[in-house]
Scaffold this active site. Structure first.
Site, PDB file in Angstrom:
ATOM      1  CD1 TRP A 130      -2.529   1.799   0.514  1.00 37.02           C
ATOM      2  CD2 TRP A 130      -1.820   1.810   2.643  1.00 37.02           C
ATOM      3  NE1 TRP A 130      -3.244   2.838   0.794  1.00 37.02           N
ATOM      4  CE2 TRP A 130      -2.906   2.955   2.421  1.00 37.02           C
ATOM      5  CE3 TRP A 130      -1.448   1.667   4.052  1.00 37.02           C
ATOM      6  CZ2 TRP A 130      -3.440   3.675   3.218  1.00 37.02           C
ATOM      7  CZ3 TRP A 130      -2.185   2.662   4.896  1.00 37.02           C
ATOM      8  CH2 TRP A 130      -2.968   3.686   4.577  1.00 37.02           C
ATOM      9  CG  ASP A 211      -3.079  -3.032   6.925  1.00 36.53           C
ATOM     10  OD1 ASP A 211      -2.387  -1.943   6.263  1.00 36.53           O
ATOM     11  OD2 ASP A 211      -4.119  -3.198   7.355  1.00 36.53           O
ATOM     12  CE  LYS A 246     -10.155   0.629   2.636  1.00 36.79           C
ATOM     13  NZ  LYS A 246      -9.077   0.886   3.721  1.00 36.79           N
TER      14      LYS A 246
END
Ligand SMILES: Cc1[nH+]cc(COP(=O)(O)O)c(/C=N/[C@@H](CC(=O)O)C(=O)O)c1O
Length: 397
Positions: A130, A211, A246
């Protein structure tokens, strides 16, 4: 006074998304930022979350500061979601969970904690990862290096190279791992590969930092917590940051957490204390509202199954769009292999398109991908998939 302050070049994801918002073209297509859009191209307000909000607002009263570690009901709900209702490590008091300002806040707090207590440790992140991981951890004062991960030749995982690199890593290195739905590649470890990774983490005394930003977008809410529960069951001490941006479509409410599995309850007490001190130095305490929506959805017997069904629907729509784009592109360019759209998982696919090709997609066709070639599949819908395929075919021809 501020003459030495340099111009900001913009963020590769967030600034691109802002540019999309300012783009006047009506046919523009946003495949840049990692946000779930529905088939109408809208960010959904999940019915389970809306119902929770009605309940939370009805019960709402004063708005005191939360404790530095966040709301107890939120923290308990996160532990159940990540580790399971019958988790041995939770029952043993070995898990510390703090409510954070999104999982970004969890990564930052975790990074600051690591810098203070493992000052010489290097942070190892996947290649690629990311866009903001490196910036967050360097901002904590950590040295960030990479381990091999994505195989551009196959669109898959360089697992052997990853393992070899971790076997050579210095002891007490911190290894950032995407628990599921890798960003930006969509390439994940299999359960067998996670099992092969565990002894390497143990032998090299590596500290995993998971993560988990897309729980539910891979195989399922429980399935996507596999790595968390495996490492806990295997007796490892590790960090895990998780996000509800999300999975509950709560992006702007900044709902995330950081959990730390400790060797024993006594150490967990001190870890929690120093996490509180780290939070106090960063943002003092987390926001109230969003965390209460999360806690209500996760703990309400009526809303929890509603939410789980909503996550299935979001995951299934992304899968449908993966197949649709693959089929349309394969028909337009029969000689090319677009199977990576079907093998890669979660919200993103790594298209292999060059930065220049992504620039052409944006400038000539109004199709926005991150310049790394990352495509957010969740931005596709039945109304824009043909146009997207036409644009990609044009820049590939
Ligand atoms: C892997 C990962 N971790 C953490 C975050 C931050 O989540 P939050 O809980 O909202 O703080 C994001 C967000 N990613 C998308 C948005 C962004 O870049 O901030 C993205 O990759 O587009 C991730 O993709």
């Amino acid at each position: 006074m501020f003459q030495h302050v340099e111009a900001y070049p913009g963020d590769p994801i967030l600034s691109l998304n802002e540019a999309f918002g300012k783009d006047p073209r009506t046919n523009k297509i946003n495949l840049s930022i990692g946000i779930y859009f529905d088939d109408a191209g809208k960010i959904p307000m999940l019915p389970s979350v809306r119902a929770a909000e009605h309940k939370v607002v009805a019960d709402a009263g004063a708005r005191p500061y939360l404790p530095m570690e966040g709301a107890a009901n939120f923290r308990t709900a996160v532990q159940e979601l990540l580790f399971g209702a019958d988790s041995a490590v939770v029952k043993a008091g070995r898990v510390v969970t703090i409510q954070a300002v999104g999982s970004s806040g969890g990564l930052k707090v975790g990074g600051d904690f690591i810098k203070r207590y493992f000052p010489t440790s290097t942070m190892l992140v996947s290649d690629p990862t990311w866009d903001n991981h490196k910036a967050v951890f360097e901002g904590c004062g950590l040295t960030v290096k990479t381990y091999p991960y994505y195989d551009a030749a196959t669109g898959g995982l360089r697992f052997d190279a990853m393992i070899e690199a971790l076997k050579a890593a210095e002891k007490k290195s911190i290894v950032l791992l995407h628990a599921c739905c890798h960003n930006p590649t969509g390439v994940d470890l299999t359960q067998e590969q996670w099992q092969q990774l565990v002894p390497v983490l143990k032998e090299r005394e590596l500290i995993a930092f998971l993560d988990l930003a897309y729980q539910g977008y891979g195989d399922g809410i429980v399935e996507d917590a596999y790595a968390v529960r495996l490492l806990a069951d295997q007796g490892l001490s590790f960090f895990v940051a998780n996000s509800f941006s999300k999975s509950m479509s709560l992006y702007g409410e900044r709902c995330g957490a950081l959990s730390v599995v400790c060797p024993d309850a006594a150490q967990a007490v001190n870890v929690l204390g120093q996490m509180k001190a780290t939070i106090r130095r960063n943002y003092s305490n987390p926001p109230l509202h969003g965390g209460q929506l999360v806690a209500r959805v996760l703990s309400d017997p009526e809303l929890r199954p509603m939410w789980e069904a909503e996550v299935v629907a979001m995951r299934d729509r992304i899968q449908f769009m993966r197949r649709k784009l693959h089929d349309v592109l394969s028909a337009k360019l029969p000689g090319r292999d677009f199977s990576y759209f079907l093998t890669q998982r979660g919200m993103f696919s790594y298209t292999g398109l060059t930065a220049e090709q992504c620039d052409r997609l944006k400038e000539e066709f109004g199709v926005y991908l991150v310049r790394s070639g990352r495509m957010c599949i969740a931005g596709l819908n039945t109304g824009n998939v043909e146009a997207t395929a036409n644009a990609i075919a044009a820049v590939l021809s």
